[in-house]
Design a protein around this motif. Structure first.
Motif, PDB file in Angstrom:
ATOM      1  N   ARG A 156      -2.465   2.524  -6.676  1.00  0.00           N
ATOM      2  CA  ARG A 156      -3.861   2.529  -6.538  1.00  0.00           C
ATOM      3  C   ARG A 156      -4.690   3.603  -6.780  1.00  0.00           C
ATOM      4  N   ASN A 157      -3.883   4.840  -6.888  1.00  0.00           N
ATOM      5  CA  ASN A 157      -4.654   6.326  -6.976  1.00  0.00           C
ATOM      6  C   ASN A 157      -4.993   6.266  -8.615  1.00  0.00           C
ATOM      7  N   ARG A 200       0.847  -1.348  -0.013  1.00  0.00           N
ATOM      8  CA  ARG A 200      -0.004   0.001   0.174  1.00  0.00           C
ATOM      9  C   ARG A 200       0.882   1.147  -0.151  1.00  0.00           C
ATOM     10  N   VAL A 201       1.939   1.284   0.796  1.00  0.00           N
ATOM     11  CA  VAL A 201       2.959   2.391   0.699  1.00  0.00           C
ATOM     12  C   VAL A 201       3.599   2.489  -0.375  1.00  0.00           C
ATOM     13  N   ARG A 233       1.681   3.254  -3.726  1.00  0.00           N
ATOM     14  CA  ARG A 233       0.161   3.961  -3.598  1.00  0.00           C
ATOM     15  C   ARG A 233      -0.116   4.793  -4.600  1.00  0.00           C
ATOM     16  N   TRP A 234       0.796   5.091  -5.746  1.00  0.00           N
ATOM     17  CA  TRP A 234       0.675   5.694  -6.982  1.00  0.00           C
ATOM     18  C   TRP A 234      -0.240   4.995  -7.696  1.00  0.00           C
TER      19      TRP A 234
END
Length: 280
Positions: free
Chosen positions: A270-271, A263-264, A267-268
């Protein structure tokens, strides 16, 4: 920031908490059913949940607070298993990612090695256990070899597919900008393939746990698999089930840690996914 923007994270968190509570209620119901059914049947092989939890605490968490409550049994059997799993999984990750990028970028290598890779994936790794015992003996090297071999193929194939699946428009744009090989690798290839790489690594976590236990069931002098076999031979089934519970908790912990790291770092990704606003 508007009230609507603030309400969306709150609503998402509330939904996540609600799903977690529902899952816990289902788990609690299953444990109650298990407890009642086990006491009614009185089976030696499937003890009540209360006995399993009691054995779990006594076996694995009975030490002093200075030792983080981890018992000598935990240090004797769990730590060797975790060391084998870490070494095998780490070796598979390094080899799988490196080889996957190589055959993904260099098309002749991909065409040459693809049949061999598919053949390797089709052979059950557990079938190679007798050969591994002959080659390595009953040593930790044998366990590490099996774990690494089993985890290698999902990571390698996902890395290869991730590299080959990078948008050709992005590749063409990178070439038009005349990026150096290093910048192309760090700015285009690795980010573009990383979602597939992480998918293969996440799949391999479960495979590593399974192979860790299987290899220790048949050829080990310490470890969780060895402990399970020894307790089965002694008819100590609460202790046996406590080891199974510990394995389940380790699997949940590893997946949670991996999901957090993913997730860290991604993150890009997922966005930018089209469904990110709906699913998250």
């Amino acid at each position: 920031m508007s009230g609507q923007a603030l309400s969306r994270p709150i609503a998402t968190s509330a939904l996540a908490v609600g799903r977690g509570v529902r899952s816990l209620w289902l788990l609690a119901l299953l444990l109650v059913v298990w407890e009642v059914a086990a006491r009614m049947v009185g089976s030696l092989f499937v003890p009540p949940v209360s006995q399993i939890f009691g054995a779990f605490v006594d076996t694995w968490l009975s030490a002093s607070p200075s030792s983080l409550f981890l018992s000598s049994q935990f240090r004797a059997d769990v730590l060797p298993s975790l060391a084998r799993l870490g070494l095998g999984y780490g070796a598979a990750t390094v080899l799988g990612v490196g080889a996957g990028i190589l055959i993904g970028v260099w098309r002749p290598a991909g065409a040459f090695f693809n049949p061999l890779i598919r053949l390797g994936m089709s052979v059950p790794v557990t079938a190679l256990l007798p050969i591994a015992i002959v080659l390595f003996g009953i040593t930790s090297g044998m366990n590490i070899f099996l774990i690494a071999l089993g985890c290698l193929w999902p990571i390698l194939i996902n890395t290869y597919d991730g590299v080959r699946g990078i948008d050709r428009t992005v590749v063409t744009a990178a070439r038009s900008l005349r990026l150096t090989r290093r910048r192309y690798f760090l700015r285009v290839l690795l980010p573009g393939a990383s979602p597939a790489i992480f998918a293969g690594m996440r799949i391999s976590i479960g495979i590593a746990l399974v192979l860790m236990v299987i290899s220790e069931l048949y050829a080990a002098t310490a470890g969780l698999g060895f402990y399970i076999v020894s307790q089965q031979r002694l008819f100590q089934f609460p202790q046996l089930w406590s080891a199974i519970v510990l394995l389940a908790l380790l699997g949940i912990l590893f997946n949670a840690i991996f999901a957090l790291v993913e997730r860290v770092l991604l993150r890009w990704h997922r966005n930018v996914r089209p469904d990110s606003a709906e699913s998250h």
